[in-house]
Design a protein around this motif. Structure first.
Motif, mmCIF file in Angstrom:
data_model
loop_
_atom_site.group_PDB
_atom_site.id
_atom_site.type_symbol
_atom_site.label_atom_id
_atom_site.label_comp_id
_atom_site.label_asym_id
_atom_site.label_seq_id
_atom_site.Cartn_x
_atom_site.Cartn_y
_atom_site.Cartn_z
ATOM 1 N N PRO A 114 0.824 -1.214 0.000
ATOM 2 C CA PRO A 114 0.000 0.000 0.000
ATOM 3 C C PRO A 114 0.856 1.261 0.000
ATOM 4 O O PRO A 114 2.027 1.231 0.389
ATOM 5 C CB PRO A 114 -0.802 -0.125 1.296
ATOM 6 C CG PRO A 114 0.052 -0.961 2.184
ATOM 7 C CD PRO A 114 0.751 -1.935 1.287
ATOM 8 N N ILE A 115 0.265 2.369 -0.431
ATOM 9 C CA ILE A 115 0.997 3.616 -0.571
ATOM 10 C C ILE A 115 0.397 4.698 0.321
ATOM 11 O O ILE A 115 -0.797 4.679 0.629
ATOM 12 C CB ILE A 115 1.031 4.090 -2.040
ATOM 13 C CG1 ILE A 115 -0.386 4.374 -2.578
ATOM 14 C CG2 ILE A 115 1.735 3.059 -2.900
ATOM 15 C CD1 ILE A 115 -0.405 4.879 -4.019
ATOM 16 N N VAL A 116 1.244 5.626 0.719
ATOM 17 C CA VAL A 116 0.816 6.827 1.434
ATOM 18 C C VAL A 116 1.306 8.016 0.619
ATOM 19 O O VAL A 116 2.513 8.181 0.424
ATOM 20 C CB VAL A 116 1.389 6.887 2.862
ATOM 21 C CG1 VAL A 116 0.920 8.164 3.566
ATOM 22 C CG2 VAL A 116 0.977 5.656 3.667
ATOM 23 N N ILE A 117 0.370 8.830 0.130
ATOM 24 C CA ILE A 117 0.703 9.936 -0.769
ATOM 25 C C ILE A 117 -0.217 11.118 -0.484
ATOM 26 O O ILE A 117 -1.304 10.947 0.070
ATOM 27 C CB ILE A 117 0.565 9.512 -2.250
ATOM 28 C CG1 ILE A 117 -0.861 9.011 -2.556
ATOM 29 C CG2 ILE A 117 1.597 8.448 -2.612
ATOM 30 C CD1 ILE A 117 -1.105 8.680 -4.019
ATOM 31 N N PRO A 118 0.188 12.318 -0.890
ATOM 32 C CA PRO A 118 -0.701 13.469 -0.758
ATOM 33 C C PRO A 118 -1.747 13.467 -1.876
ATOM 34 O O PRO A 118 -1.678 12.670 -2.821
ATOM 35 C CB PRO A 118 0.235 14.673 -0.895
ATOM 36 C CG PRO A 118 1.629 14.125 -0.904
ATOM 37 C CD PRO A 118 1.524 12.712 -1.358
ATOM 38 N N ASP A 119 -2.678 14.387 -1.788
ATOM 39 C CA ASP A 119 -3.742 14.515 -2.791
ATOM 40 C C ASP A 119 -3.230 15.354 -3.955
ATOM 41 O O ASP A 119 -3.586 16.517 -4.131
ATOM 42 C CB ASP A 119 -4.975 15.159 -2.159
ATOM 43 C CG ASP A 119 -6.207 15.023 -3.045
ATOM 44 O OD1 ASP A 119 -6.104 14.400 -4.125
ATOM 45 O OD2 ASP A 119 -7.268 15.539 -2.662
ATOM 46 N N VAL A 120 -2.359 14.730 -4.770
ATOM 47 C CA VAL A 120 -1.760 15.420 -5.908
ATOM 48 C C VAL A 120 -1.994 14.587 -7.169
ATOM 49 O O VAL A 120 -2.100 13.362 -7.121
ATOM 50 C CB VAL A 120 -0.245 15.650 -5.711
ATOM 51 C CG1 VAL A 120 0.006 16.617 -4.571
ATOM 52 C CG2 VAL A 120 0.490 14.330 -5.469
ATOM 53 N N GLY A 121 -2.071 15.282 -8.313
ATOM 54 C CA GLY A 121 -2.171 14.596 -9.593
ATOM 55 C C GLY A 121 -3.272 13.563 -9.622
ATOM 56 O O GLY A 121 -4.409 13.809 -9.239
ATOM 57 N N GLY A 122 -2.901 12.370 -10.076
ATOM 58 C CA GLY A 122 -3.884 11.293 -10.224
ATOM 59 C C GLY A 122 -4.047 10.431 -8.989
ATOM 60 O O GLY A 122 -4.459 9.266 -9.096
ATOM 61 N N ALA A 123 -3.762 10.982 -7.807
ATOM 62 C CA ALA A 123 -3.839 10.186 -6.576
ATOM 63 C C ALA A 123 -5.195 9.521 -6.412
ATOM 64 O O ALA A 123 -5.291 8.344 -6.044
ATOM 65 C CB ALA A 123 -3.523 11.068 -5.358
#
Length: 392
Positions: free
Chosen positions: A316-325
């Motif tokens: 699983p991934i942890v990412i900000p709300d950017v681009g195609g998230a």
């Protein structure tokens, strides 16, 4: 038969085997089709003599001007890169350098469409060349070409003008398409086609065994991306600093290395944070399969290949709300979208480590993003451009 000229300043070579590897993978997938013939032009920007003799440029200057690269003919012409000019002359210099080469190529390979794989300087140069040869042009937006180059004072207008003149454009995510439209680029010529992922290379493995092979006994977080401020590795380092017993590996290289190393030393994390440098895809795949989570705190993205590679690995991934998230993190098994702060990343990572989703469920999120699907949509898009000819 569709004849495609791929133009990309992002493409691997012997001195940079991981540079633009996503363009290479897309190109090889398209070239594998029975209804496509393909030629690659991968220009190299070099400063004038004697700067071109500096050690940082020497490996590029030594590359062959034409070679067979993984079964494809690749031309590597040089164009003038004037240091200190902010890139404002790159596109003009690139078009001038490519004109005689493309005249030569067309004698044996009458290409139907130019597929520029980065918006700057590839895009503006491709538009000039398309007009010269009466050939339609596609320009692909991947991320920093829009969010960085597209906002620079002397380059941004060139990016927008190229988008307004090109017969068609591609975006790696719906969010990227929206950003392009907001800049004044015609939305009716932009198609969002997500990247693909190698589902055979990036695949779930027994996580305990995968960790044992890498000599890891603790929970492991992996961050994959160039060492530049945009990627936010420092945020992930700060997050892991608050998670006792959790290790962090960072795969990537770039100018931010010394600053990150100083941060790691200042926080006393030398025994828990490891800088891997630039690593081949096979090693990235092994590390992703061993990791409990992949964290990337990018300020901006299109649709990062690293996201899909992690998910395909069952991680699983942890990412900000950017681009195609939001196109990727569609359910809890995919990971978490969080604010771009160390505490938010730490909370999400702690939750995923404590209660991991099933690897098969995480993998399922990535399965629609195949290179076959990418290639089919790309072929259809380029075919439509070719059928309409060199008019917008």
């Amino acid at each position: 038969m569709l004849r495609v000229l791929v133009l990309s300043t992002l493409f691997p070579d012997a001195s940079r085997p991981n540079f633009g590897i996503f363009v290479e993978r897309q190109t090889l997938s398209l070239a594998a089709r029975d209804d496509v013939e393909l030629r690659v032009v991968a220009p190299l920007g070099l400063p004038p003599f004697p700067l071109s003799r500096l050690s940082r440029y020497a490996p590029l200057a030594a590359l062959p001007r034409r070679e067979q690269w993984k079964g494809q003919t690749v031309d590597r012409p040089r164009f003038l890169n004037l240091p200190g000019t902010g890139g404002r002359f790159h596109a003009r210099a690139l078009a001038a350098a490519l004109t005689p080469l493309l005249e030569e190529i067309r004698r044996d390979f009458p290409f139907d469409v130019i597929s520029a794989e980065f918006f700057f300087p590839d895009g503006p140069a491709a538009v000039v060349l398309g007009k010269r040869f009466g050939i339609p042009v596609s320009i692909k937006a991947r991320g920093s070409d829009i969010h960085d180059w597209g906002r620079r004072r002397h380059v941004g207008p060139q990016v927008i003008a190229a988008g307004q003149a090109a017969q068609g454009m591609l975006a790696v995510s719906e969010a990227m398409r929206d950003d392009m439209i907001a800049m004044g680029i015609p939305g009716d010529r932009i198609e969002a086609i997500a990247t693909g992922v190698d589902l055979a290379r990036f695949t779930p493995r027994d996580r305990v065994a995968a960790k044992a092979e890498l000599g890891v006994a603790s929970p492991l977080v992996l961050s994959v991306g160039a060492l530049i401020p945009l990627k936010g590795h420092d945020i992930v380092v700060d997050a892991v600093a608050t998670l006792p017993g959790v290790s962090l590996w960072i795969a990537g290289e770039g100018p931010d290395r010394k600053r990150l190393e100083a941060q790691i030393e200042r926080l006393g994390l030398g025994d828990r944070v490891r800088m891997l440098g630039s690593v081949p895809p096979e090693r990235v795949a092994a590390a992703l399969a061993a990791a409990d989570a992949m964290a990337l705190a990018s300020e901006r993205e299109g649709l990062a290949n690293a996201w899909l590679e992690a998910l395909a690995s069952g991680t699983p991934i942890v990412i900000p709300d950017v681009g195609g998230a939001r196109q990727v993190v569609t359910n809890p098994a995919a990971g978490r979208i969080v604010p771009r702060t160390a505490p938010a990343f730490a909370d999400a990572l702690a939750e995923l480590i404590a209660t991991p989703p099933a690897s098969a469920d995480t993998r399922a999120v990535a399965e629609p993003f195949t290179w076959g699907a990418n290639s089919a949509r790309l072929h259809a898009f380029l075919s439509r451009l070719a059928s309409r000819g060199g008019t917008a």
